[in-house]
Design an enzyme around this catalytic site. Sequence first.
Site, PDB file in Angstrom:
ATOM      1  CG  HIS A  40      30.622  40.476   5.568  1.00  0.00           C
ATOM      2  ND1 HIS A  40      30.384  41.826   5.361  1.00  0.00           N
ATOM      3  CD2 HIS A  40      30.706  40.325   6.917  1.00  0.00           C
ATOM      4  CE1 HIS A  40      30.334  42.443   6.544  1.00  0.00           C
ATOM      5  NE2 HIS A  40      30.532  41.564   7.492  1.00  0.00           N
ATOM      6  NE  ARG A  52      28.648  36.557   9.145  1.00  0.00           N
ATOM      7  CZ  ARG A  52      28.522  37.861   9.439  1.00  0.00           C
ATOM      8  NH1 ARG A  52      28.686  38.276  10.664  1.00  0.00           N
ATOM      9  NH2 ARG A  52      28.247  38.736   8.503  1.00  0.00           N
ATOM     10  CE  LYS A  71      24.066  43.589  10.123  1.00  0.00           C
ATOM     11  NZ  LYS A  71      24.890  42.648  10.825  1.00  0.00           N
ATOM     12  NE  ARG A 119      27.099  43.272   2.526  1.00  0.00           N
ATOM     13  CZ  ARG A 119      28.150  42.735   1.911  1.00  0.00           C
ATOM     14  NH1 ARG A 119      28.161  42.600   0.590  1.00  0.00           N
ATOM     15  NH2 ARG A 119      29.194  42.315   2.598  1.00  0.00           N
ATOM     16  CE1 TYR A 147      18.986  46.805  45.312  1.00  0.00           C
ATOM     17  CE2 TYR A 147      19.400  47.618  43.098  1.00  0.00           C
ATOM     18  CZ  TYR A 147      18.515  47.168  44.076  1.00  0.00           C
ATOM     19  OH  TYR A 147      17.179  47.088  43.803  1.00  0.00           O
ATOM     20  CB  CYS A 156      19.328  50.228  40.092  1.00  0.00           C
ATOM     21  SG  CYS A 156      20.097  50.989  41.528  1.00  0.00           S
ATOM     22  CG  MET A 157      16.040  46.352  35.906  1.00  0.00           C
ATOM     23  SD  MET A 157      14.657  45.266  36.294  1.00  0.00           S
ATOM     24  CE  MET A 157      15.481  43.857  36.988  1.00  0.00           C
ATOM     25  CG  ASP A 158      13.950  49.796  36.558  1.00  0.00           C
ATOM     26  OD1 ASP A 158      13.904  49.130  35.515  1.00  0.00           O
ATOM     27  OD2 ASP A 158      13.634  49.347  37.678  1.00  0.00           O
TER      28      ASP A 158
HETATM   29  C1  PLP Z   1      26.860  40.844   5.590  1.00  0.00           C
HETATM   30  C2  PLP Z   1      27.005  42.225   6.114  1.00  0.00           C
HETATM   31  N1  PLP Z   1      27.153  43.232   5.245  1.00  0.00           N
HETATM   32  C3  PLP Z   1      27.285  44.507   5.659  1.00  0.00           C
HETATM   33  C4  PLP Z   1      27.283  44.823   6.991  1.00  0.00           C
HETATM   34  C5  PLP Z   1      27.463  46.273   7.398  1.00  0.00           C
HETATM   35  O1  PLP Z   1      28.721  46.442   7.943  1.00  0.00           O
HETATM   36  P1  PLP Z   1      29.170  47.862   8.544  1.00  0.00           P
HETATM   37  O2  PLP Z   1      28.214  48.138   9.641  1.00  0.00           O
HETATM   38  O3  PLP Z   1      30.547  47.616   9.041  1.00  0.00           O
HETATM   39  O4  PLP Z   1      29.074  48.842   7.444  1.00  0.00           O
HETATM   40  C6  PLP Z   1      27.158  43.812   7.933  1.00  0.00           C
HETATM   41  C7  PLP Z   1      27.198  44.166   9.353  1.00  0.00           C
HETATM   42  O5  PLP Z   1      27.539  43.445  10.225  1.00  0.00           O
HETATM   43  C8  PLP Z   1      27.010  42.483   7.487  1.00  0.00           C
HETATM   44  O6  PLP Z   1      26.887  41.471   8.344  1.00  0.00           O
END
Ligand code: PLP
Length: 384
Positions: A167, A137, A41, A220, A266, A312-314
């Site tokens: 989680h 969550r 993600k 995960r 700046y 700065c921005m860039d």
């Molecule tokens: C639902 C869920 N599973 C797994 C992960 C992966 O976690 P990590 O990056 O700590 O391995 C995340 C990351 O935020 C998550 O939200």
Amino acid sequence: MNQGSFYRDTWVEINLDAIKQNVRNMKKHVGEQTKVIAVVKANAYGHGDSETAEAALSSGASMLAVAFLDEALSLREKGITAPILVLGGSRAADVQTAVDHHITLTVFSLDWLKEAMNELEKGTLFCHIKVDTGMGRLGFTEKEKLMEFISYSNSEEKVAIKGIYTHFATADELETGYFEKQFKRFNEMIEGLPSEDWMVHCGNSATGLRFPEKLFNAVRLGISMYGLSPSEEMKKELPYKLEEAFSLRTKLVQVKKIHKGDSVSYGATFKAEKDEWVGTLPIGYADGWIRKLKNSDVLIEGKRVPIIGRICMDQCMVLLPEEMSSGTEVTLIGKQENSEIPVDEVASRLETINYEVTCIIGTRVPRIYMENGRIVKVKNSLLS
Ligand SMILES: Cc1ncc(COP(=O)(O)O)c(C=O)c1O
């Protein structure tokens, strides 16, 4: 012009070998029977979604996870055909899109499922059920509601439950009381479910690294796939070495002499007390190199050099130890010669976590992918 070109000397370098090694190490650590779900993600925590996905899949991951449907579709558009799990909530109205693209959704409400089934005209929705065991969550908190959901699903041929998961909120903390409580709750929630053929998973990187025996049949894998420790306190008990994959580099675009009393940037907050050499870097807060990083260091010719004045921005400026040529390479994150600025150092300066640092380096910074010390791909998201 194409995605493989860029015209400003600022880039992120991603070491794909490091990502692959981190996946292989985790796979070895948790055992071949435990599936690895590569969490890609947020553009793979800033590393590049499809490139990371391909590296992870080629080294033992069998599924990908993203936060929302658009991220999954982006992977499909880039030709990724592996199973993808959306970890966040999706709109019931979008279920047909998910099914058409073979994307597995996270589900946690019977009302949602009923609405989704009304929307779904063809195909079968693959889903993983989310259980909230203490993260507060997403997910079912009550077993009764969970059972009701499962029994409805069993009577509905357009849905197939493929997994169940939770989680942890504190898996990266050395104090394990809350983790154990969540683990126990997850066991209670899944007890007696027809889960023999499901993927059952509770662990993120921290859980995988510390409790490989508590993973059920999948892990995960996010932050440690990128070679970063889930927390500072965990560093002393990592079971294997993590290889950082992310470096941020630029080049001096101008070098100039300033004189006693001259100021820089700046607000004119930096004032030279003597003649100095100042270098200008073509990177700024719009790239994610945010203003709070003023006074931090960069590496030039393997030595630490401070940023001076406001970012700065860039662009931003550094105080050079001597005259240097424009075009000299500068490392803001990563290794240079025998020195290193790890992601964690930047995180600590920003009073945040390493996760945030790689995520905030924006997509306007091109990504260069390295394998065996060679560039294998350049991606400039500004050009297509
Ligand atoms: C639902 C869920 N599973 C797994 C992960 C992966 O976690 P990590 O990056 O700590 O391995 C995340 C990351 O935020 C998550 O939200």
